[in-house]
Structure formats: structure tokens, C-alpha cells
Design a protein around this motif. Sequence first.
Motif, short mmCIF file in Angstrom:
data_model
loop_
_atom_site.label_atom_id
_atom_site.label_comp_id
_atom_site.label_asym_id
_atom_site.label_seq_id
_atom_site.Cartn_x
_atom_site.Cartn_y
_atom_site.Cartn_z
N ARG A 101 0.84 -1.21 0.00
CA ARG A 101 0.00 0.00 0.00
C ARG A 101 0.87 1.25 0.00
O ARG A 101 0.58 2.23 -0.68
CB ARG A 101 -0.91 -0.01 1.24
N VAL A 108 0.73 7.43 -5.96
CA VAL A 108 -0.28 8.50 -5.98
C VAL A 108 0.44 9.85 -5.91
O VAL A 108 0.10 10.78 -6.64
CB VAL A 108 -1.26 8.37 -4.79
N LYS A 112 0.31 12.90 -8.68
CA LYS A 112 -0.13 14.28 -8.43
C LYS A 112 0.82 15.28 -9.04
O LYS A 112 0.60 16.49 -8.97
CB LYS A 112 -0.25 14.51 -6.92
N ARG A 123 -4.91 14.98 1.32
CA ARG A 123 -6.26 15.06 0.75
C ARG A 123 -7.29 14.62 1.80
O ARG A 123 -7.63 13.44 1.89
CB ARG A 123 -6.39 14.14 -0.47
N ARG A 126 -10.31 12.55 0.54
CA ARG A 126 -9.99 11.16 0.18
C ARG A 126 -9.82 10.31 1.46
O ARG A 126 -10.31 9.19 1.54
CB ARG A 126 -8.72 11.15 -0.67
N GLU A 127 -9.15 10.87 2.46
CA GLU A 127 -8.96 10.13 3.72
C GLU A 127 -10.32 9.80 4.35
O GLU A 127 -10.54 8.69 4.82
CB GLU A 127 -8.09 10.93 4.69
O1 LIG Z 1 -5.13 9.24 -2.42
C1 LIG Z 1 -4.27 10.10 -2.26
O2 LIG Z 1 -4.40 11.25 -2.74
C2 LIG Z 1 -3.06 9.82 -1.43
O3 LIG Z 1 -2.18 10.65 -1.35
C3 LIG Z 1 -2.98 8.55 -0.68
C4 LIG Z 1 -3.42 8.69 0.76
C5 LIG Z 1 -3.58 7.25 1.34
O4 LIG Z 1 -2.65 6.78 1.98
O5 LIG Z 1 -4.62 6.63 1.08
C6 LIG Z 1 -2.39 9.43 1.53
C7 LIG Z 1 -2.55 10.75 1.86
C8 LIG Z 1 -3.70 11.54 1.48
O6 LIG Z 1 -4.03 12.46 2.48
C9 LIG Z 1 -4.85 10.72 1.10
C10 LIG Z 1 -4.72 9.40 0.82
#
Ligand SMILES: O=C(O)C(=O)C[C@]1(C(=O)O)C=C[C@@H](O)C=C1
Length: 434
Positions: A101, A108, A112, A123, A126-127
Amino acid sequence: MADKRTPGRTGSTPGNAAKKGRVRTGTQPGIAAAKRPPARGPAKVQASGEASGDAGARQGAADASARSRVEFSKQARPDLASVRAQIDGIDREIQSLIAERALWAHQVGKAKGKLAAAIDYYRPEREAQVLRRVVDRNDGPLTDEVLVRLFREIMSACLAQQEPLKIGYLGPEGTFSQQAVHKHFGHSARGLPLVSIEEVFDEVAAGNADFGVVPVENSGQGTIQSTLDMFLTSPLKICGEVELRVHQYLLSRTGHLEDVERVYSHGMSLAQCKNWLRQNLPDVHKEAVASNAEAVRRAKKSDDAAAIAGENAAHVYGMKVVAGPIEDRTDNTTRFLVVGRASFPPSGNDRTSLMVSIRDQPGALYKILEPLARRAISMNRIESRPAHGALWQYAFFIDVEGHVDESPLKDALAEIDDFAGDVHVLGSYPVAVP
Ligand SMILES: O=C(O)C(=O)C[C@]1(C(=O)O)C=C[C@@H](O)C=C1
């Protein structure tokens, strides 16, 4: 076997990251997959169902998990060595999946684009989505809260691969604000203890901290006015909220109630324990200080003093627990806000905080609230504070459901009567996950 669990994963693993030497030997997805023990029923079905997004497979996972629990309960007395061998196998598998993971999270980051700092990768929407899925999938035996905590830590560690986030909070170490930082950002974030709520806002605004965490209300004591007042002048945005169950403890050097002549704590904490103090220490001197951790530092100086603080503070400052939990309400909860410099997109379950200043004309507040009410937008809170600079003028702090970029809130805000007053969006953010 990895192929069976998550179709298409093996082979598309970010292999070049491993070549760069960031991955420990043995936890590389490819190697680990080969080493993994035969998958046990529940884990196998659950993982493949998740990867394909197939509802049937997910149901299968739930059924298998329920089945395996029935089997567990039927067993008279399992052999300790073989149970531990099962756990060792699962641990190996969990570890290799976490490493995998982390590699994907790094991908990811690369997806970006070239971003400057950790804050650019964070994010919150997303979290929140990831954590809500964890809660939806949860079929026990661990609680939602425990699983959310574990997954937050995983995301926190994944993000810190880029660089840890720096989070300002009302210090010193050991305060409930620090607990809120850990709850929301995980332990891989770097906490920056500051001396006041005002300084938290200032350091975030100046870019010395990525985000700040500040208390805004307590279930029993109501709003923390000094936090709300900061929004009257601050340019910061609200990017999140954290709800923390607050347990208070009486701490002292000796650990004996009969030694206590003085009790220090933050005013809010003294208020949260008013009944307990009245019953157990009616005649002792009570003194409000800047923070609970400051109270512990003072109590540490003499045997006849005690402090009310979180249990955490006892460990941080080497104090003994005299009594606790001692809060009067069993549901004692404090809500914190996460403040930052940017706005974030919708997460699917969001709240928006508005600051409204009303012109001095009949029905002004009604004209602002009516477009919200007509669209059945729920209001969670409305609070008035004296506006800065004008006698008997008030600012209203209003929390509503929804995100400013989405209907119906977007339409309601577009319609709100400009002549009635000014509406300032303090931020749209994901509703707290437990
Ligand atoms: O999905 C993303 O944008 C990621 O950077 C991955 C991830 C994760 O570990 O799931 C990590 C940090 C972000 O705050 C959100 C999610």
C-alpha cells in the motif's frame, strides 16, 4: 496467490520504487506474495471482493467471517502453537500488504505531479472516504473506532513518506489538543505545541505549520468563544473536524487524595468536573490556568497540589493518578476544528461553516436563513458573537450540511440576499469519522 486476491495487482506493482531501494527485502510485494501462507477463507474472499468492488464477493466475505467465528466458538481448546502459527502467517500477510500500500501511495504522490511539500499531497476528502469505507465494511469483532484509528495510522505513515505534516496545536505536550492531532493526522504527523489558540492561527497563516487543530466546543460546556472570535479576523479556512471523547483524571505527585490542598486545570476542565470536585474536594482551592498540561507542570512542584488533565499527561510528566475518570458527564466530548490555508473538494458527507454579519434591517437573519430552509438544508448550529468594531452588531456562526461546491448548498448561497448581510464561507470539510 496475489493474483487471486487482487486481480491485476501483481506485475503492476510499482517496481521501480523497489529498485530505488526504498523497500525492505522481504516486504517487496512480489517477494512477499510468494512467501505468503495459504490465505484463510475470510481474508481471501474479503480482499478479492474489495479489489473487484463486487458486492456479492463482499457478502461472501461477511458470510465467511461469520462462519469462521462460529467455528472458533465451537473449538473446545485450540492448540496454542497452531493458533500462533496462524497469527504469524496473518502478520506476514498484513505487513506485506501495508508495504505494498505504501508503494501505491507513493505512486499517488507521483501521479499528483511535482509538488512542493507534504501539504500538497494531503487530501482530507480522500482520507474521509477511505475511512468511511472501513466503517461500512466492518463486521467486527473490532469496533469502528479501533479500525479507523489503525487505518488513519497507515495513511499517516503513507503520507509521511513524502514528508511529515506539521500540525500546530495548543500545547504543551499532553493536552487534549495533542490527542486530537494524533486522532486526526496519525502519529506520523509532527506536532508543533504552541502557547495559545491565537498562536496556532498565526503560525498556520504564516506557513510555519501546515495545519492547526483548535478546540471549538464541548458537549457539556458549549462553545469556546476565543476560537470562534479568531475567525472574525483570520484568513484561514476550516478543513476538518475532530471529535474526541474526553476523560479527565486527578493527577498528583503522591497519588493520595488526602494530600490535595489545591487543584489546577484549564477552566473548561474544572467546569467539566464540577460535581466531582464538590463531592470529593469541596474545600480545596481551585485555580484555572492556560492549559491542562500547564496545570500538571504546576502540580508537579509540590505534594499538596493536584491537576485535572488527561491520563496521557500523567505519563508525559511522570505523575500519579489519584482518581478518574472524574468528568461529570459520561458522554463528555470536545469538538476540534482543523484550520489551514486551502479549501478542499467534497468528500460525499460534508459540513460547511458560515460566518454571517447582518445589516441592521427588519428580517435580515430570516432572509439569509430562508433559502437554506427552503432547500431542507439542515443547520447543526447557530451562534452569535459581538462583531468587531461595531457596537451592538453581531456575527452569526452557522454550521450547515453540505459542501459549497455542490447543490443544494451552492444554489442556496448564490440566492442569499446580498442586501441582508455578508456571508463568509469559513470552510467546507468532511463530517468527522468516529
Ligand atoms: O489518495 C491520495 O491522494 C493519497 O495521497 C494517498 C493517501 C492514502 O494513503 O490513502 C495518503 C494521503 C492523502 O491524504 C490521502 C490518501
